[in-house]
Design a protein around this motif. Structure first.
Motif, PDB file in Angstrom:
ATOM      1  N   TYR A 385     -15.456  -6.807 -16.710  1.00 22.09           N
ATOM      2  CA  TYR A 385     -15.389  -5.418 -17.171  1.00 22.09           C
ATOM      3  C   TYR A 385     -16.532  -4.610 -16.571  1.00 22.09           C
ATOM      4  CZ  TYR A 385     -14.793  -1.356 -20.169  1.00 22.09           C
ATOM      5  OH  TYR A 385     -14.579  -0.069 -20.615  1.00 22.09           O
ATOM      6  N   SER A 386     -17.709  -5.223 -16.446  1.00 29.58           N
ATOM      7  CA  SER A 386     -18.863  -4.496 -15.911  1.00 29.58           C
ATOM      8  C   SER A 386     -18.692  -4.115 -14.448  1.00 29.58           C
ATOM      9  CB  SER A 386     -20.131  -5.337 -16.080  1.00 29.58           C
ATOM     10  OG  SER A 386     -20.161  -6.430 -15.175  1.00 29.58           O
ATOM     11  N   GLU A 449     -15.209   6.016 -22.150  1.00 28.08           N
ATOM     12  CA  GLU A 449     -15.579   6.227 -20.744  1.00 28.08           C
ATOM     13  C   GLU A 449     -14.547   7.073 -20.010  1.00 28.08           C
ATOM     14  OE1 GLU A 449     -15.635   3.679 -16.590  1.00 28.08           O
ATOM     15  OE2 GLU A 449     -15.177   2.696 -18.492  1.00 28.08           O
ATOM     16  N   ILE A 470     -21.618   1.257 -20.502  1.00 34.02           N
ATOM     17  CA  ILE A 470     -20.989   0.040 -19.983  1.00 34.02           C
ATOM     18  C   ILE A 470     -22.042  -1.022 -19.696  1.00 34.02           C
ATOM     19  CG2 ILE A 470     -19.716  -0.942 -18.032  1.00 34.02           C
ATOM     20  CD1 ILE A 470     -18.251   1.744 -17.816  1.00 34.02           C
ATOM     21  N   CYS A 474     -22.232  -4.376 -21.982  1.00 34.23           N
ATOM     22  CA  CYS A 474     -21.936  -5.639 -21.303  1.00 34.23           C
ATOM     23  C   CYS A 474     -23.171  -6.524 -21.221  1.00 34.23           C
ATOM     24  CB  CYS A 474     -21.372  -5.370 -19.908  1.00 34.23           C
ATOM     25  SG  CYS A 474     -19.726  -4.614 -19.910  1.00 34.23           S
TER      26      CYS A 474
END
Length: 494
Positions: A385-386, A449, A470, A474
């Motif tokens: 995801y990062s 986001e 984010i 994360c």
């Protein structure tokens, strides 16, 4: 496995016309440099801002590619053709990454062959490795050559699992001479080989001289072959490879300790009302990844020496533990992952894609042990995801979300079937309730986001906020994974 490779390759071919980052121009420029200039000028050339900063063996790799590139479009090999991107150039560079990935596929195959034949080694592991969406996004959309690097790493790991130490050292040294960031993993190799290959009869400090000479000769000879052609300007080569004047954080905040540190610094600024929003926006450039140094506004500034010392200090307990353990290649692999995570969390100017150095080796262990699988699910979901901010164009939003969701769903479903624990409707497979809540928290983060931030009209006032959220969110998951995995290694490995 061949069928999986064919499907993944077809998907890569579909991505040829996709968005590409400035790294596309970086590698085009390196093709031009190595093709046109004598080697004594490779590390001095600076017509482009994207100067050659990888080790010499990768430069030779670019040189070999340039010999083929000239048959696609000679103009791509002109140094002064900055940002050149003809259709032939795009085709060649994209295909070069796809073909180089065959080394990665070979590494995956060799890794699967040494493991007992089963559904997890014939299907689950090949999918987790070959279809790793981090590699797909970074190499085949963003544009880099990480696949070949991880292929060499898997070959080295495979040889270590088979206790063929010299071959493992050979491939790892090749890897270091291709991309020096893999030095993060060196402590695991050093301790394990010294303890289990170089020591005579496994007696502490009783060196087996013959094995020590064999190992040292293998490593030193590769470094000499690589660097001797550059002996008269070796300082220039190293200054390019280790540009410590870059900022603490990369352009896209790697979700590590320093992302949390940066977040605390900005919150301290806001709490103290020492700056207005415009001034805070200007400090966001501290993560720009440019060749310049920055200072924090409230918290003490971090230096490269501090990050190196902290990283080394935090590896020492694991090194001592690995030294005391009985010979076990799986424990070597576990500490290798700890080295990757420790360097990722505490290193200087860490790239967000370096998280793949932990995720890919952990994929192997995820099919062998439930606790390894648990950490893999948290780390891979959070780490992948990062990487999404790397692909910032809005027309890629659906594609990158589908990639990550599909991959993570596959991992959760299949690893849950491998380790059928007591089911609970209130949590995700293999995870406890708090871990499940954290992973599901990525969903509202995504909506903020991509939708809410714009609806609140904060694009101009706080443009850095989504990226900061984010990185910090994360970072929490990755720090948790590191702590839990390190603790398990120290307490449970025997």
């Amino acid at each position: 496995m061949f069928f999986i490779l064919a499907l993944v390759t077809c998907f890569k071919l579909l991505l040829i016309p996709a968005y590409r980052s400035t790294d596309f121009e970086v590698h085009r420029n390196w093709l031009a440099i190595t093709h046109n200039l004598p080697i004594k000028k490779w590390y001095f050339e600076n017509t482009s801002e994207w100067t050659l900063d990888y080790p010499p063996m990768f430069a030779w790799f670019e040189y070999c590619l340039s010999q083929i590139a000239q048959y696609f479009d000679k103009d791509m090999l002109l140094i002064e053709n900055l940002n050149y991107a003809s259709s032939e150039t795009i085709l060649f560079q994209r295909l070069s990454v796809i073909i180089a990935d065959l080394i990665y596929a070979y590494g995956v195959q060799q890794c699967c062959l040494i493991l007992p034949k089963s559904w997890q080694t014939n299907v689950i592991l090949p999918v987790l490795l070959l279809a790793n969406v981090g590699l797909l996004m970074v190499d085949h959309i963003h544009f880099q050559y990480n696949g070949i690097m991880f292929g060499i790493l898997l070959l080295s790991i495979t040889k270590m699992l088979k206790e063929r130490y010299l071959w493992s050292a050979f491939w790892f040294t090749i890897l270091l001479n291709m991309k020096h960031i893999f030095i993060y993993l060196a402590p695991a190799y050093f301790i394990y080989m010294l303890r289990n290959y170089c020591l005579k009869s496994n007696k502490a400090f009783s060196i087996g001289f013959t094995n020590f000479i064999k190992l040292a000769s293998t490593v030193v000879s590769i470094f000499l072959i690589t660097f001797i052609p550059f002996y008269d300007h070796i300082n220039q080569v190293f200054s390019r490879m280790f540009p410590f004047k870059r900022g603490l954080s990369h352009a896209y905040w790697a979700p590590n300790i320093w992302a949390l540190y940066n977040f605390c610094d900005k919150m301290a600024v806001l709490a103290g009302s020492r700056m207005n929003l415009h001034q805070i926006n200007s400090t966001a450039s501290m993560t720009g990844g440019l060749v310049q140094e920055y200072t924090h506004n409230v918290l003490p500034s971090i230096t490269p020496v501090l990050t190196i010392g902290l990283t080394a200090l935090l590896m020492i307990p694991g090194m001592l533990k690995l030294w005391k353990l009985e010979r076990s290649p799986l424990n070597f692999l576990r500490f290798l992952i700890i080295c990757a995570l420790t360097s990722f969390l505490f290193g200087w100017h860490v790239h967000e894609k370096a998280i793949l150095m932990a995720i890919i080796p952990l994929s192997i262990l995820s099919i062998m042990d439930a606790e390894d699988a648990r950490i893999f699910l948290i780390l891979s979901t959070t780490g992948l995801y990062s990487l999404l901010p790397l692909l910032y164009p809005q027309n890629l939003l659906l594609l990158k979300v589908l990639l990550v969701v599909t991959y993570c769903s596959y991992a959760f479903y299949n690893l849950c079937n491998l380790y059928p624990l007591k089911k609970c409707e209130r949590r995700l497979p293999l995870l406890n309730l708090s871990e499940s809540i954290y992973i599901l928290g990525l969903i509202p983060l995504f909506f903020y986001e991509n939708i809410i931030h714009t609806l609140l009209q904060l694009n101009q006032k706080l443009p850095f906020l989504p990226l900061m959220m984010i990185s910090t969110y994360c970072a929490v998951g990755i720090v948790y994974s590191w702590c839990r995995y390190y603790l398990n290694f120290m307490l449970k490995c025997k």
